[in-house]
Enzyme design. Structure first.
Site, PDB file in Angstrom:
ATOM      1  N   SER A   1      41.667  55.903  38.399  1.00 55.62           N
ATOM      2  CA  SER A   1      42.900  56.084  39.171  1.00 55.62           C
ATOM      3  C   SER A   1      43.284  57.563  39.350  1.00 55.62           C
ATOM      4  CB  SER A   1      44.056  55.322  38.515  1.00 55.62           C
ATOM      5  OG  SER A   1      43.806  53.945  38.614  1.00 55.62           O
TER       6      SER A   1
ATOM      7  N   LYS B   1      50.663  44.491  32.325  1.00 59.05           N
ATOM      8  CA  LYS B   1      51.313  44.081  33.584  1.00 59.05           C
ATOM      9  C   LYS B   1      52.463  43.094  33.389  1.00 59.05           C
ATOM     10  CE  LYS B   1      47.322  45.221  36.253  1.00 59.05           C
ATOM     11  NZ  LYS B   1      46.242  44.842  37.118  1.00 59.05           N
TER      12      LYS B   1
ATOM     13  N   ASN C   1      52.107  46.117  38.598  1.00 52.91           N
ATOM     14  CA  ASN C   1      51.160  47.216  38.352  1.00 52.91           C
ATOM     15  C   ASN C   1      51.694  48.551  38.868  1.00 52.91           C
ATOM     16  OD1 ASN C   1      50.822  47.002  41.118  1.00 52.91           O
ATOM     17  ND2 ASN C   1      48.606  47.267  41.043  1.00 52.91           N
TER      18      ASN C   1
ATOM     19  N   ASP D   1      48.019  44.580  43.497  1.00 49.27           N
ATOM     20  CA  ASP D   1      46.656  44.085  43.230  1.00 49.27           C
ATOM     21  C   ASP D   1      46.189  43.096  44.302  1.00 49.27           C
ATOM     22  OD1 ASP D   1      46.141  45.505  40.943  1.00 49.27           O
ATOM     23  OD2 ASP D   1      46.798  43.929  39.578  1.00 49.27           O
TER      24      ASP D   1
ATOM     25  N   GLY E   1      39.853  33.436  34.433  1.00 48.75           N
ATOM     26  CA  GLY E   1      40.873  34.251  33.775  1.00 48.75           C
ATOM     27  C   GLY E   1      42.273  33.907  34.255  1.00 48.75           C
ATOM     28  N   ALA E   2      43.231  34.001  33.348  1.00 49.64           N
ATOM     29  CA  ALA E   2      44.620  33.657  33.684  1.00 49.64           C
ATOM     30  C   ALA E   2      45.573  34.713  33.142  1.00 49.64           C
ATOM     31  CB  ALA E   2      44.955  32.277  33.123  1.00 49.64           C
TER      32      ALA E   2
ATOM     33  N   LEU F   1      36.633  41.765  39.332  1.00 48.19           N
ATOM     34  CA  LEU F   1      37.735  42.728  39.456  1.00 48.19           C
ATOM     35  C   LEU F   1      37.430  43.997  38.662  1.00 48.19           C
ATOM     36  CD1 LEU F   1      41.097  40.731  39.302  1.00 48.19           C
ATOM     37  CD2 LEU F   1      39.449  40.906  41.140  1.00 48.19           C
TER      38      LEU F   1
ATOM     39  N   GLY G   1      34.918  45.613  41.412  1.00 47.39           N
ATOM     40  CA  GLY G   1      36.285  45.847  41.878  1.00 47.39           C
ATOM     41  C   GLY G   1      36.600  47.275  42.295  1.00 47.39           C
TER      42      GLY G   1
END
Ligand code: NAP
Length: 280
Positions: free
Chosen positions: A19, A68, A89, A105, A130-131, A218, A242
């Site tokens: 980033s 998050k 985010n 996202d 994924g959750a 991702l 990602g």
């Protein structure tokens, strides 16, 4: 002379984050003056780190794994997409002192899938692995593209079921465990677990990917992730990581903060070329 605006990303682990380079490239391209730094912040110190950052004049924050949900709880005002996803985010302090939370996202993923990679979502059978925070950020935007259905599979099955229930008004969606996936086939499998960060793969049955189906992780790294390699082995039409989503979600956050939308195509190409060079 005006002070340089300071932005940052908080997360744990954060060493791998691209980033800071991405936002510096955006700043150069759009001729904005800012600095963007990455900080190792764990859950227990997140709230105090946010207060310190904004007290010291920080303008905007990105929050990544595993922060998050906490950022969503900490924000005092939420965008519609952050309300829906229950994950944040992107944070910034409004002029009136109110801490605003957004989630970029979902738009980042959709832009990368559709605009950058021409992957059709209409009527497609989508599996999300994924959750966690990332998963909850991408579900509503994916449902908005009218897939046939979405199934969320997670190690902790209850979390997959709870998450799918939260979005059941938005479209056809259900949650299950990895064992329940036997005999199912999907046109798009999205890995939204954090397993790639540790070089691991969720327990996926064979024949999960339909003919001409695509895989999307991702996570990203200098080398193809374990899941990207799994997709290649399953003969995926495309097996992507990602990086594109990362740049697109960052561009949206940059727009939220600065009101200027950077062009992403050349930056994605540049970052891809840099990592190809790194791995020879
Ligand atoms: P998170 O909230 O911590 O959720 C992690 C998820 O991974 C949970 O569903 C967890 O399952 C699952 N998981 C962890 N270890 C596992 C294992 N050994 N086996 C099976 N499942 C496992 O993390 P997040 O914020 O959602 O992030 C997930 C990933 O998305 C990370 O790799 C992150 O870097 C990536 N990401 C990328 C972008 C981008 O722009 N490219 C944006 C957002 C996120 P349990 O619920 O059972 O613990």
């Amino acid at each position: 002379m005006s002070r340089t605006d300071h932005y940052a990303v908080f997360g744990h682990p954060i060493k791998h984050s691209k980033s800071p380079s991405i936002h510096q490239l955006f700043a150069k391209q759009t001729q904005q003056h800012l600095i963007y730094t990455a900080h190792e912040v764990k859950q227990e110190s997140f709230y105090s780190a946010v207060v310190d950052f904004f007290d010291q004049g920080g303008k905007g924050l990105n929050c990544t794994i595993p922060l998050k949900k906490l950022a969503w709880q900490r924000a005092e005002l939420l965008s519609k997409r952050a309300q829906l996803s229950k994950a944040v985010n992107t944070l910034y302090l409004q002029k009136d002192g109110v801490l605003f939370g957004d989630n970029t996202d979902g738009v980042g993923l959709i832009t990368d899938l559709i605009k950058n990679h021409a992957i059709a979502l209409l009527n497609s059978r989508i599996l999300i692995l994924g959750a966690g925070g990332a998963s909850s950020g991408i579900i509503a935007p994916l449902l908005n593209e009218s897939p046939a259905y979405i199934i969320i599979a997670n190690r902790t099955v209850d979390k997959a079921k709870t998450l799918s229930n939260e979005f059941s008004k938005e479209g056809e969606i259900s949650g299950c465990g990895y064992n329940d996936l036997k005999k199912s086939q999907f046109d798009l499998i999205i890995n939204a677990t954090s397993t790639s960060l540790y070089g691991k793969l969720p327990p996926l049955p064979e024949l999960l990917l339909a003919k001409s189906g695509c895989c999307y992780d991702l996570a990203y790294g200098n080398l193809p992730t374990v899941f990207v390699n799994w997709g290649i082995k399953q003969d995926a039409k495309k097996s992507l990581d990602g990086l594109g989503m990362l740049v697109e979600q960052a561009a949206e956050a940059f727009f939220v903060w600065r009101g200027v939308r950077p062009k992403t195509e050349d930056i994605i190409k540049q970052l891809s070329a840099e990592r190809n060079k790194l791995v020879g």
